[in-house]
Design a protein around this motif. Sequence first.
Motif, PDB file in Angstrom:
ATOM      1  N   LEU A  53      60.485  16.720 -74.954  1.00 28.91           N
ATOM      2  CA  LEU A  53      60.528  18.173 -74.834  1.00 28.91           C
ATOM      3  C   LEU A  53      61.925  18.670 -74.524  1.00 28.91           C
ATOM      4  O   LEU A  53      62.105  19.595 -73.758  1.00 28.91           O
ATOM      5  N   ASP A  54      62.919  18.038 -75.156  1.00 33.67           N
ATOM      6  CA  ASP A  54      64.258  18.533 -74.866  1.00 33.67           C
ATOM      7  C   ASP A  54      64.668  19.565 -75.911  1.00 33.67           C
ATOM      8  O   ASP A  54      64.685  19.321 -77.109  1.00 33.67           O
ATOM      9  N   ILE A  55      64.916  20.743 -75.404  1.00 34.10           N
ATOM     10  CA  ILE A  55      65.257  21.897 -76.227  1.00 34.10           C
ATOM     11  C   ILE A  55      66.596  22.398 -75.724  1.00 34.10           C
ATOM     12  O   ILE A  55      66.749  22.673 -74.538  1.00 34.10           O
ATOM     13  N   THR A  56      67.568  22.504 -76.606  1.00 44.89           N
ATOM     14  CA  THR A  56      68.895  22.940 -76.158  1.00 44.89           C
ATOM     15  C   THR A  56      68.925  24.467 -76.000  1.00 44.89           C
ATOM     16  O   THR A  56      67.989  25.168 -76.390  1.00 44.89           O
ATOM     17  N   ASP A  57      70.018  24.955 -75.465  1.00 44.83           N
ATOM     18  CA  ASP A  57      70.126  26.385 -75.205  1.00 44.83           C
ATOM     19  C   ASP A  57      69.960  27.214 -76.478  1.00 44.83           C
ATOM     20  O   ASP A  57      69.227  28.202 -76.498  1.00 44.83           O
ATOM     21  N   ALA A  58      70.670  26.806 -77.522  1.00 49.02           N
ATOM     22  CA  ALA A  58      70.601  27.581 -78.757  1.00 49.02           C
ATOM     23  C   ALA A  58      69.185  27.509 -79.334  1.00 49.02           C
ATOM     24  O   ALA A  58      68.648  28.508 -79.827  1.00 49.02           O
ATOM     25  N   GLU A  59      68.600  26.351 -79.284  1.00 50.64           N
ATOM     26  CA  GLU A  59      67.237  26.195 -79.793  1.00 50.64           C
ATOM     27  C   GLU A  59      66.256  27.057 -78.999  1.00 50.64           C
ATOM     28  O   GLU A  59      65.321  27.640 -79.558  1.00 50.64           O
ATOM     29  N   LEU A  60      66.505  27.145 -77.707  1.00 50.74           N
ATOM     30  CA  LEU A  60      65.612  27.921 -76.861  1.00 50.74           C
ATOM     31  C   LEU A  60      65.567  29.388 -77.273  1.00 50.74           C
ATOM     32  O   LEU A  60      64.525  30.032 -77.200  1.00 50.74           O
ATOM     33  N   VAL A  61      66.693  29.890 -77.724  1.00 50.37           N
ATOM     34  CA  VAL A  61      66.727  31.284 -78.166  1.00 50.37           C
ATOM     35  C   VAL A  61      65.722  31.495 -79.296  1.00 50.37           C
ATOM     36  O   VAL A  61      64.971  32.475 -79.319  1.00 50.37           O
ATOM     37  N   LEU A  62      65.679  30.556 -80.220  1.00 53.18           N
ATOM     38  CA  LEU A  62      64.694  30.633 -81.295  1.00 53.18           C
ATOM     39  C   LEU A  62      63.273  30.539 -80.751  1.00 53.18           C
ATOM     40  O   LEU A  62      62.380  31.279 -81.159  1.00 53.18           O
ATOM     41  N   MET A  63      63.082  29.617 -79.849  1.00 56.37           N
ATOM     42  CA  MET A  63      61.742  29.435 -79.300  1.00 56.37           C
ATOM     43  C   MET A  63      61.244  30.693 -78.598  1.00 56.37           C
ATOM     44  O   MET A  63      60.077  31.053 -78.716  1.00 56.37           O
ATOM     45  N   GLN A  64      62.126  31.357 -77.897  1.00 58.12           N
ATOM     46  CA  GLN A  64      61.711  32.581 -77.212  1.00 58.12           C
ATOM     47  C   GLN A  64      61.167  33.581 -78.221  1.00 58.12           C
ATOM     48  O   GLN A  64      60.150  34.243 -77.979  1.00 58.12           O
ATOM     49  N   LEU A  65      61.822  33.676 -79.359  1.00 60.05           N
ATOM     50  CA  LEU A  65      61.319  34.592 -80.386  1.00 60.05           C
ATOM     51  C   LEU A  65      59.954  34.135 -80.886  1.00 60.05           C
ATOM     52  O   LEU A  65      59.033  34.938 -81.027  1.00 60.05           O
ATOM     53  N   LEU A  66      59.840  32.856 -81.149  1.00 59.94           N
ATOM     54  CA  LEU A  66      58.579  32.354 -81.702  1.00 59.94           C
ATOM     55  C   LEU A  66      57.448  32.388 -80.680  1.00 59.94           C
ATOM     56  O   LEU A  66      56.275  32.514 -81.049  1.00 59.94           O
ATOM     57  N   TRP A  67      57.796  32.292 -79.433  1.00 61.81           N
ATOM     58  CA  TRP A  67      56.752  32.381 -78.420  1.00 61.81           C
ATOM     59  C   TRP A  67      56.295  33.828 -78.252  1.00 61.81           C
ATOM     60  O   TRP A  67      55.162  34.097 -77.879  1.00 61.81           O
TER      61      TRP A  67
ATOM     62  N   ARG B 254      54.551  27.975 -74.609  1.00 61.13           N
ATOM     63  CA  ARG B 254      55.559  28.387 -73.650  1.00 61.13           C
ATOM     64  C   ARG B 254      55.241  27.935 -72.234  1.00 61.13           C
ATOM     65  O   ARG B 254      56.105  27.491 -71.490  1.00 61.13           O
ATOM     66  N   GLU B 255      54.009  28.046 -71.871  1.00 58.93           N
ATOM     67  CA  GLU B 255      53.650  27.696 -70.505  1.00 58.93           C
ATOM     68  C   GLU B 255      53.850  26.207 -70.237  1.00 58.93           C
ATOM     69  O   GLU B 255      54.338  25.815 -69.172  1.00 58.93           O
ATOM     70  N   THR B 256      53.505  25.390 -71.199  1.00 63.11           N
ATOM     71  CA  THR B 256      53.735  23.950 -71.051  1.00 63.11           C
ATOM     72  C   THR B 256      55.220  23.676 -70.847  1.00 63.11           C
ATOM     73  O   THR B 256      55.625  22.908 -69.966  1.00 63.11           O
ATOM     74  N   TYR B 257      56.013  24.334 -71.687  1.00 60.46           N
ATOM     75  CA  TYR B 257      57.448  24.133 -71.579  1.00 60.46           C
ATOM     76  C   TYR B 257      57.973  24.608 -70.225  1.00 60.46           C
ATOM     77  O   TYR B 257      58.737  23.924 -69.555  1.00 60.46           O
ATOM     78  N   ARG B 258      57.526  25.773 -69.817  1.00 62.26           N
ATOM     79  CA  ARG B 258      57.980  26.299 -68.536  1.00 62.26           C
ATOM     80  C   ARG B 258      57.637  25.356 -67.390  1.00 62.26           C
ATOM     81  O   ARG B 258      58.434  25.152 -66.474  1.00 62.26           O
ATOM     82  N   LYS B 259      56.441  24.806 -67.444  1.00 57.27           N
ATOM     83  CA  LYS B 259      56.062  23.886 -66.368  1.00 57.27           C
ATOM     84  C   LYS B 259      57.016  22.703 -66.305  1.00 57.27           C
ATOM     85  O   LYS B 259      57.463  22.311 -65.227  1.00 57.27           O
ATOM     86  N   THR B 260      57.334  22.134 -67.458  1.00 54.61           N
ATOM     87  CA  THR B 260      58.185  20.941 -67.400  1.00 54.61           C
ATOM     88  C   THR B 260      59.620  21.266 -67.001  1.00 54.61           C
ATOM     89  O   THR B 260      60.206  20.572 -66.177  1.00 54.61           O
ATOM     90  N   VAL B 261      60.192  22.324 -67.571  1.00 54.88           N
ATOM     91  CA  VAL B 261      61.583  22.606 -67.185  1.00 54.88           C
ATOM     92  C   VAL B 261      61.675  23.051 -65.740  1.00 54.88           C
ATOM     93  O   VAL B 261      62.646  22.739 -65.046  1.00 54.88           O
TER      94      VAL B 261
END
Lengths: 125, 125
Positions: free
Chosen positions: B3-17, B73-80
Amino acid sequence: MTLDITDAELVLMQLLWTESPLTARELTERLEKDKGWHRKTVNTLLSRLARKNVIQREKGPGGISNWHPLVDRETYRKTVTASFVDEHFNGEIAPLVASFAKGRSLDDSQVAELQALLDSMFEDD
Amino acid sequence: MTLDITDAELVLMQLLWTESPLTARELTERLEKDKGWHRKTVNTLLSRLARKNVIQREKGPGGISNWHPLVDRETYRKTVTASFVDEHFNGEIAPLVASFAKGRSLDDSQVAELQALLDSMFEDD
DNA sequence: ATTGACAGACTACGCCTGTAGTCCAACGGA
DNA sequence: TCCGTTGGACTACAGGCGTAGTCTGTCAAT
């Protein structure tokens, strides 16, 4: 002074925040054992932290070099926490706590500590 | 699945979430405007996320490619969040909240939300 | 004075990340 | 049917980071 400390550097800082000053030798002893890091790796990290003005060397008695933090832990925690909360929780702290609690239930002492914190905030108003 | 998502990738994920599925074009439109990112940059990030199995493409009506998250998103938030709390606060949430509040005072609604959260935990016992 | 070991500055180097270019196939309009 | 645009796979490339080696000076013990 953007206060950017990388993961490896942070490991050193944690030691220095817990106890300082420490000599390069003392740091190396702990990190060789705990992390398997080479002396030279520790040295590079110290140099990089010094170049960023996050730590400083001072001559101790007998001319021994002692390293100590220039940035205190609480200052650092405030900035990284603010960034983290902004990036992942839109600046809101409550959802962060909720996510954390979902992944790993809070024990009683954690809850009590949080409650005390909230109570102290009400007082401050 | 680290579940490693870099900063730039996270920006995309925020949109998709926030809204999904989205086409490459839709993502590009928003990111060109908001971030000044080139179409090709968006594309690379999408590919990298797909390779990591964090998002997936699906053929929509008319053969259009739609991207949607595979990790919620929630899964990701829990882990980070767990990692962050471990790394910076020794696994304790209360000091994190304290640091956050010191840097940026909590407004009433934040405090109320936290209080509600704590109350619900007492009930669960 | 000589030697051995460590400190610190400088150098090295591969991988990851941000950022984008190339190339080819497909699709939509003229 | 031909062309321009787009999507996606692949390639590129510089800077950061983790990890460590080289080189030189210094200090402690001999």
